[in-house]
Design a protein around this motif. Sequence first.
Motif, PDB file in Angstrom:
ATOM      1  N   THR A 171      21.949   4.433   3.059  1.00 32.63           N
ATOM      2  CA  THR A 171      22.674   5.629   3.978  1.00 32.63           C
ATOM      3  C   THR A 171      21.909   6.247   4.618  1.00 32.63           C
ATOM      4  O   THR A 171      21.636   6.005   5.755  1.00 32.63           O
ATOM      5  CB  THR A 171      23.368   6.535   2.990  1.00 32.63           C
ATOM      6  N   ASP A 172      20.944   7.218   4.196  1.00 31.97           N
ATOM      7  CA  ASP A 172      19.944   7.937   4.679  1.00 31.97           C
ATOM      8  C   ASP A 172      18.408   7.267   3.932  1.00 31.97           C
ATOM      9  O   ASP A 172      18.219   7.554   2.848  1.00 31.97           O
ATOM     10  CB  ASP A 172      19.900   9.553   4.222  1.00 31.97           C
ATOM     11  N   LEU A 173      17.806   6.364   4.694  1.00 35.70           N
ATOM     12  CA  LEU A 173      16.589   5.795   3.867  1.00 35.70           C
ATOM     13  C   LEU A 173      15.431   6.722   3.881  1.00 35.70           C
ATOM     14  O   LEU A 173      15.026   7.214   4.849  1.00 35.70           O
ATOM     15  CB  LEU A 173      16.404   4.558   4.744  1.00 35.70           C
ATOM     16  N   LYS A 174      15.067   6.812   2.678  1.00 38.50           N
ATOM     17  CA  LYS A 174      14.000   7.673   2.359  1.00 38.50           C
ATOM     18  C   LYS A 174      12.752   6.863   1.833  1.00 38.50           C
ATOM     19  O   LYS A 174      11.492   7.115   1.796  1.00 38.50           O
ATOM     20  CB  LYS A 174      14.431   8.960   1.486  1.00 38.50           C
ATOM     21  N   VAL A 175      13.063   5.862   1.157  1.00 42.99           N
ATOM     22  CA  VAL A 175      11.851   5.095   0.342  1.00 42.99           C
ATOM     23  C   VAL A 175      12.380   3.635   0.585  1.00 42.99           C
ATOM     24  O   VAL A 175      13.471   3.033   0.891  1.00 42.99           O
ATOM     25  CB  VAL A 175      12.241   5.317  -1.315  1.00 42.99           C
ATOM     26  N   ILE A 176      11.098   2.897   1.015  1.00 42.15           N
ATOM     27  CA  ILE A 176      11.162   1.419   1.270  1.00 42.15           C
ATOM     28  C   ILE A 176       9.837   0.789   0.571  1.00 42.15           C
ATOM     29  O   ILE A 176       8.814   1.552   0.519  1.00 42.15           O
ATOM     30  CB  ILE A 176      11.236   1.341   2.771  1.00 42.15           C
ATOM     31  N   GLY A 177       9.912  -0.307   0.285  1.00 36.44           N
ATOM     32  CA  GLY A 177       8.881  -1.002  -0.244  1.00 36.44           C
ATOM     33  C   GLY A 177       9.179  -2.548  -0.716  1.00 36.44           C
ATOM     34  O   GLY A 177      10.190  -3.259  -0.297  1.00 36.44           O
ATOM     35  N   TYR A 199      -4.217  -2.762   2.253  1.00 34.44           N
ATOM     36  CA  TYR A 199      -3.717  -1.554   1.761  1.00 34.44           C
ATOM     37  C   TYR A 199      -3.956  -0.677   2.976  1.00 34.44           C
ATOM     38  O   TYR A 199      -3.387   0.506   3.073  1.00 34.44           O
ATOM     39  CB  TYR A 199      -4.704  -1.172   0.539  1.00 34.44           C
ATOM     40  N   GLU A 200      -5.234  -0.447   3.296  1.00 33.12           N
ATOM     41  CA  GLU A 200      -5.608   0.792   4.602  1.00 33.12           C
ATOM     42  C   GLU A 200      -4.962   0.540   5.604  1.00 33.12           C
ATOM     43  O   GLU A 200      -4.358   1.535   6.066  1.00 33.12           O
ATOM     44  CB  GLU A 200      -7.301   0.465   4.712  1.00 33.12           C
ATOM     45  N   ARG A 201      -4.293  -0.851   6.122  1.00 24.46           N
ATOM     46  CA  ARG A 201      -3.652  -0.649   7.428  1.00 24.46           C
ATOM     47  C   ARG A 201      -2.044  -0.302   6.755  1.00 24.46           C
ATOM     48  O   ARG A 201      -1.459   0.311   7.816  1.00 24.46           O
ATOM     49  CB  ARG A 201      -3.676  -2.260   7.610  1.00 24.46           C
ATOM     50  N   LEU A 202      -1.630  -0.671   5.848  1.00 21.60           N
ATOM     51  CA  LEU A 202      -0.350  -0.265   5.474  1.00 21.60           C
ATOM     52  C   LEU A 202      -0.292   1.436   5.373  1.00 21.60           C
ATOM     53  O   LEU A 202       0.531   1.814   6.023  1.00 21.60           O
ATOM     54  CB  LEU A 202      -0.037  -0.602   3.989  1.00 21.60           C
ATOM     55  N   LYS A 203      -1.382   1.920   4.959  1.00 26.34           N
ATOM     56  CA  LYS A 203      -1.316   3.510   4.830  1.00 26.34           C
ATOM     57  C   LYS A 203      -1.425   4.045   6.140  1.00 26.34           C
ATOM     58  O   LYS A 203      -0.773   5.059   6.469  1.00 26.34           O
ATOM     59  CB  LYS A 203      -2.768   4.057   4.224  1.00 26.34           C
ATOM     60  N   ARG A 204      -2.140   3.440   7.003  1.00 27.89           N
ATOM     61  CA  ARG A 204      -2.316   3.960   8.389  1.00 27.89           C
ATOM     62  C   ARG A 204      -1.053   3.736   9.057  1.00 27.89           C
ATOM     63  O   ARG A 204      -0.480   4.568   9.966  1.00 27.89           O
ATOM     64  CB  ARG A 204      -3.487   3.212   9.301  1.00 27.89           C
ATOM     65  N   THR A 205      -0.332   2.519   9.059  1.00 27.77           N
ATOM     66  CA  THR A 205       0.907   2.246   9.640  1.00 27.77           C
ATOM     67  C   THR A 205       2.147   2.891   9.168  1.00 27.77           C
ATOM     68  O   THR A 205       2.791   3.436  10.012  1.00 27.77           O
ATOM     69  CB  THR A 205       1.286   0.530   9.402  1.00 27.77           C
ATOM     70  N   ALA A 206       2.322   3.097   8.029  1.00 28.66           N
ATOM     71  CA  ALA A 206       3.585   3.807   7.207  1.00 28.66           C
ATOM     72  C   ALA A 206       3.210   5.354   7.592  1.00 28.66           C
ATOM     73  O   ALA A 206       4.236   6.016   7.876  1.00 28.66           O
ATOM     74  CB  ALA A 206       3.423   3.472   5.882  1.00 28.66           C
ATOM     75  N   GLY A 207       2.049   5.613   7.231  1.00 26.48           N
ATOM     76  CA  GLY A 207       1.771   7.252   7.513  1.00 26.48           C
ATOM     77  C   GLY A 207       2.495   7.814   6.497  1.00 26.48           C
ATOM     78  O   GLY A 207       2.897   9.353   6.927  1.00 26.48           O
ATOM     79  N   VAL A 208       3.027   7.418   5.550  1.00 30.37           N
ATOM     80  CA  VAL A 208       3.653   8.562   4.197  1.00 30.37           C
ATOM     81  C   VAL A 208       2.841   8.079   2.896  1.00 30.37           C
ATOM     82  O   VAL A 208       2.069   7.002   2.764  1.00 30.37           O
ATOM     83  CB  VAL A 208       5.158   7.701   4.271  1.00 30.37           C
ATOM     84  N   PRO A 209       3.214   8.740   1.896  1.00 29.54           N
ATOM     85  CA  PRO A 209       2.732   8.717   0.393  1.00 29.54           C
ATOM     86  C   PRO A 209       3.029   7.122   0.250  1.00 29.54           C
ATOM     87  O   PRO A 209       4.133   6.816   0.159  1.00 29.54           O
ATOM     88  CB  PRO A 209       3.000   9.688  -0.333  1.00 29.54           C
ATOM     89  N   ILE A 210       2.165   6.646  -0.668  1.00 27.39           N
ATOM     90  CA  ILE A 210       2.482   5.423  -1.456  1.00 27.39           C
ATOM     91  C   ILE A 210       2.136   5.489  -2.726  1.00 27.39           C
ATOM     92  O   ILE A 210       1.459   5.915  -3.236  1.00 27.39           O
ATOM     93  CB  ILE A 210       1.396   4.216  -0.653  1.00 27.39           C
ATOM     94  N   THR A 211       3.446   5.074  -3.333  1.00 25.40           N
ATOM     95  CA  THR A 211       3.595   4.963  -4.814  1.00 25.40           C
ATOM     96  C   THR A 211       3.572   3.495  -5.399  1.00 25.40           C
ATOM     97  O   THR A 211       4.205   2.745  -4.842  1.00 25.40           O
ATOM     98  CB  THR A 211       4.653   5.721  -5.406  1.00 25.40           C
ATOM     99  N   VAL A 212       2.883   3.352  -6.567  1.00 19.77           N
ATOM    100  CA  VAL A 212       2.687   2.127  -7.003  1.00 19.77           C
ATOM    101  C   VAL A 212       3.384   2.117  -8.359  1.00 19.77           C
ATOM    102  O   VAL A 212       3.226   3.072  -9.301  1.00 19.77           O
ATOM    103  CB  VAL A 212       1.239   1.569  -7.303  1.00 19.77           C
ATOM    104  N   LEU A 213       4.343   1.183  -8.468  1.00 17.94           N
ATOM    105  CA  LEU A 213       5.000   1.143 -10.013  1.00 17.94           C
ATOM    106  C   LEU A 213       4.499  -0.007 -10.950  1.00 17.94           C
ATOM    107  O   LEU A 213       4.321  -1.332 -10.442  1.00 17.94           O
ATOM    108  CB  LEU A 213       6.570   0.705  -9.661  1.00 17.94           C
ATOM    109  N   HIS A 214       3.922   0.067 -11.808  1.00 15.01           N
ATOM    110  CA  HIS A 214       3.061  -0.653 -12.749  1.00 15.01           C
ATOM    111  C   HIS A 214       4.182  -0.676 -14.092  1.00 15.01           C
ATOM    112  O   HIS A 214       4.365  -0.050 -14.969  1.00 15.01           O
ATOM    113  CB  HIS A 214       1.891  -0.124 -13.217  1.00 15.01           C
ATOM    114  N   VAL A 215       4.799  -1.878 -14.015  1.00 14.57           N
ATOM    115  CA  VAL A 215       5.716  -2.525 -15.313  1.00 14.57           C
ATOM    116  C   VAL A 215       5.026  -3.223 -16.262  1.00 14.57           C
ATOM    117  O   VAL A 215       4.424  -4.158 -16.070  1.00 14.57           O
ATOM    118  CB  VAL A 215       6.983  -3.147 -14.636  1.00 14.57           C
ATOM    119  N   VAL A 216       5.191  -2.437 -17.431  1.00 14.10           N
ATOM    120  CA  VAL A 216       4.097  -3.203 -18.454  1.00 14.10           C
ATOM    121  C   VAL A 216       5.325  -3.413 -19.612  1.00 14.10           C
ATOM    122  O   VAL A 216       6.371  -2.736 -19.976  1.00 14.10           O
ATOM    123  CB  VAL A 216       3.226  -2.098 -19.145  1.00 14.10           C
ATOM    124  N   ARG A 217       5.031  -4.669 -20.134  1.00 12.37           N
ATOM    125  CA  ARG A 217       5.679  -5.160 -21.484  1.00 12.37           C
ATOM    126  C   ARG A 217       4.937  -5.853 -22.589  1.00 12.37           C
ATOM    127  O   ARG A 217       3.777  -5.848 -22.088  1.00 12.37           O
ATOM    128  CB  ARG A 217       6.593  -6.459 -20.846  1.00 12.37           C
TER     129      ARG A 217
END
Length: 356
Positions: A171-177, A199-217
């Motif tokens: 609907t109203d896109l706020k998060v993508i990845g 990673y540096e290119r992604l930061k420059r291009t997206a221009g928004v904070p980047i969050t990393v999800l680390h799923v552990v089992r």
Amino acid sequence: DVKQRHAGVSMQHRKIAILVTVLTVVFLIAAFGRLYSRVIQRSPLPVGRHHHDVSNHSAPPASRREPRITSQVADGVKRFVFFVGYARSGHSIVAALMDAHPNMVVAHEFDIFKALVDDDGSARPRFADKREIYKALLQSSRKSLQSEGIRVTDSKGYTLSVDGLWQGNFTDLKVIGDKAGGKTVQVYLKAPLKMRAAYERLKRTAGVPITVLHVVRNPFDIVATGALYIASPVQGKKKNVSLSNKLDKEKYLTEKANECFKLASSVSSMIKELKLDVMEIHHEEFVANPREVLLKICGKLGVDCPEEYLRVCEEKVYQSPTNTRNLVVWTPTLHAYMTENMKKFPFFRNYQFTTT
């Protein structure tokens, strides 16, 4: 003669009038048909959904079906996410449920960092701006929901498609990845300079904070599940075993144990070197209480968590994790090797063989 001519003219006028009326009716019917077809084409159920599910879950409104990534939509994105982790750790279901959120799009195995730069670290021209990146991620999400898509097919009949919600849509896109946990870590493991450049290119291009999800089992389950896949005669499926007929292949277990701890070491280095903003998610906690974990994820990413979304997602998650560690034979040496290496990583320290 004059009367006959007038009668003939009147008859011609009537014929013309009838013909004009018929043509007008035909034109109106055709126009209505085209309009009706457009309405139907623009109002399908979302990709991967079925008509019989609409009564059970609130379907997205027709005006929101198949949205596009316009410049305005791209500018409205507030956060980018990607995953790091290990094969068979449970991050696929987490990403699939995030993709079902009305304000998120999370692609399945798009492999964003491989797409951004070449092997020598130079930028690939395909993704000139964030809109092109986001379009590719949305397309990847939708592709995974097609008839043979990864989120639809499964050897046991369990799928990662979530009926009635917003996978492949928004609907109203706020998060993508992107969800490519193991692949992302492999990029860093094999070519850290390439990963840093991407990673540096992604930061420059997206221009928004980047969050990393680390799923552990539990590493015992990660290793055991991986070994069951190696031992299977059918590619992409686990070997059929049971508590009375366990897999006894120390070679396979050792291979997967080495791989698991190698990736864990890379994850630790990657987090430190790139100064990543990481949210740690434990698979066992997620399975036991998906509602609570999804609320934490939404809070971290800055989006609301609708009750209907939570309810449907809860129904999708197994009630208990699969403890595949009990389906293989562990030698004392391998068991000790696992235990000692788990102590080296903060995210593995609370796990033991007996951890539920």
